[in-house]
Design an enzyme around this catalytic site. Structure first.
Site, short mmCIF file in Angstrom:
data_model
loop_
_atom_site.label_atom_id
_atom_site.label_comp_id
_atom_site.label_asym_id
_atom_site.label_seq_id
_atom_site.Cartn_x
_atom_site.Cartn_y
_atom_site.Cartn_z
N PHE A 102 -1.21 4.44 5.85
CA PHE A 102 -0.43 3.44 6.58
C PHE A 102 0.75 4.18 7.20
CE2 PHE A 102 1.14 -1.08 6.74
CZ PHE A 102 -0.02 -1.59 7.29
N HIS A 103 0.50 4.79 8.34
CA HIS A 103 1.49 5.62 9.01
C HIS A 103 2.29 4.81 10.02
CE1 HIS A 103 -1.16 5.78 12.51
NE2 HIS A 103 -2.14 5.99 11.67
N VAL A 104 3.01 5.47 10.90
CA VAL A 104 3.98 4.83 11.79
C VAL A 104 3.37 3.68 12.61
CG1 VAL A 104 5.54 5.19 13.74
CG2 VAL A 104 5.43 6.86 11.91
N PRO A 118 0.47 1.76 12.32
CA PRO A 118 0.13 0.52 11.60
C PRO A 118 1.34 -0.14 10.95
CG PRO A 118 -1.02 2.42 10.65
CD PRO A 118 -0.28 2.90 11.85
N ILE A 119 2.31 0.67 10.54
CA ILE A 119 3.53 0.08 9.97
C ILE A 119 4.26 -0.73 11.03
CG2 ILE A 119 5.87 0.63 9.15
CD1 ILE A 119 4.58 2.80 7.41
#
Length: 86
Positions: free
Chosen positions: A14-16, A18-19
């Site tokens: 859950f990187h930048v 999708p965050i």
């Protein structure tokens, strides 16, 4: 308050990106959104707080949602956690 756990499906975690999508979606609901992972609990409407969790692929994430429209928020945000993002 409702609570439900999900497994993150994105192979990159859950990187930048999708965050950002998650936080934008969470911010559309008037209820309080908390995200629990790796022994931490953060505000689900804060990108910086979400980044500190370091959520990886297949990590279990628990959502605690409290307030108006909590059921709708759980459905929408839970779906984002299990969808594949690029």
């Amino acid at each position: 308050m409702i609570t439900q756990s999900f497994t993150v499906a994105n192979p990159a975690g859950f990187h930048v990106r999708p965050i950002k999508t998650f936080v934008q979606a969470a911010s559309q609901f008037p209820c309080k959104v908390s995200v629990l992972a790796k022994g931490k609990k953060v505000n689900g409407k804060s990108s910086l707080s979400m980044l500190t969790l370091g959520i990886a692929a297949q990590d279990e994430v628990t959502l605690e949602i409290d307030g108006e429209q909590e059921e709708q928020a759980m459905q929408a945000l839970g779906a984002l956690l299990v969808q594949i993002h690029e």
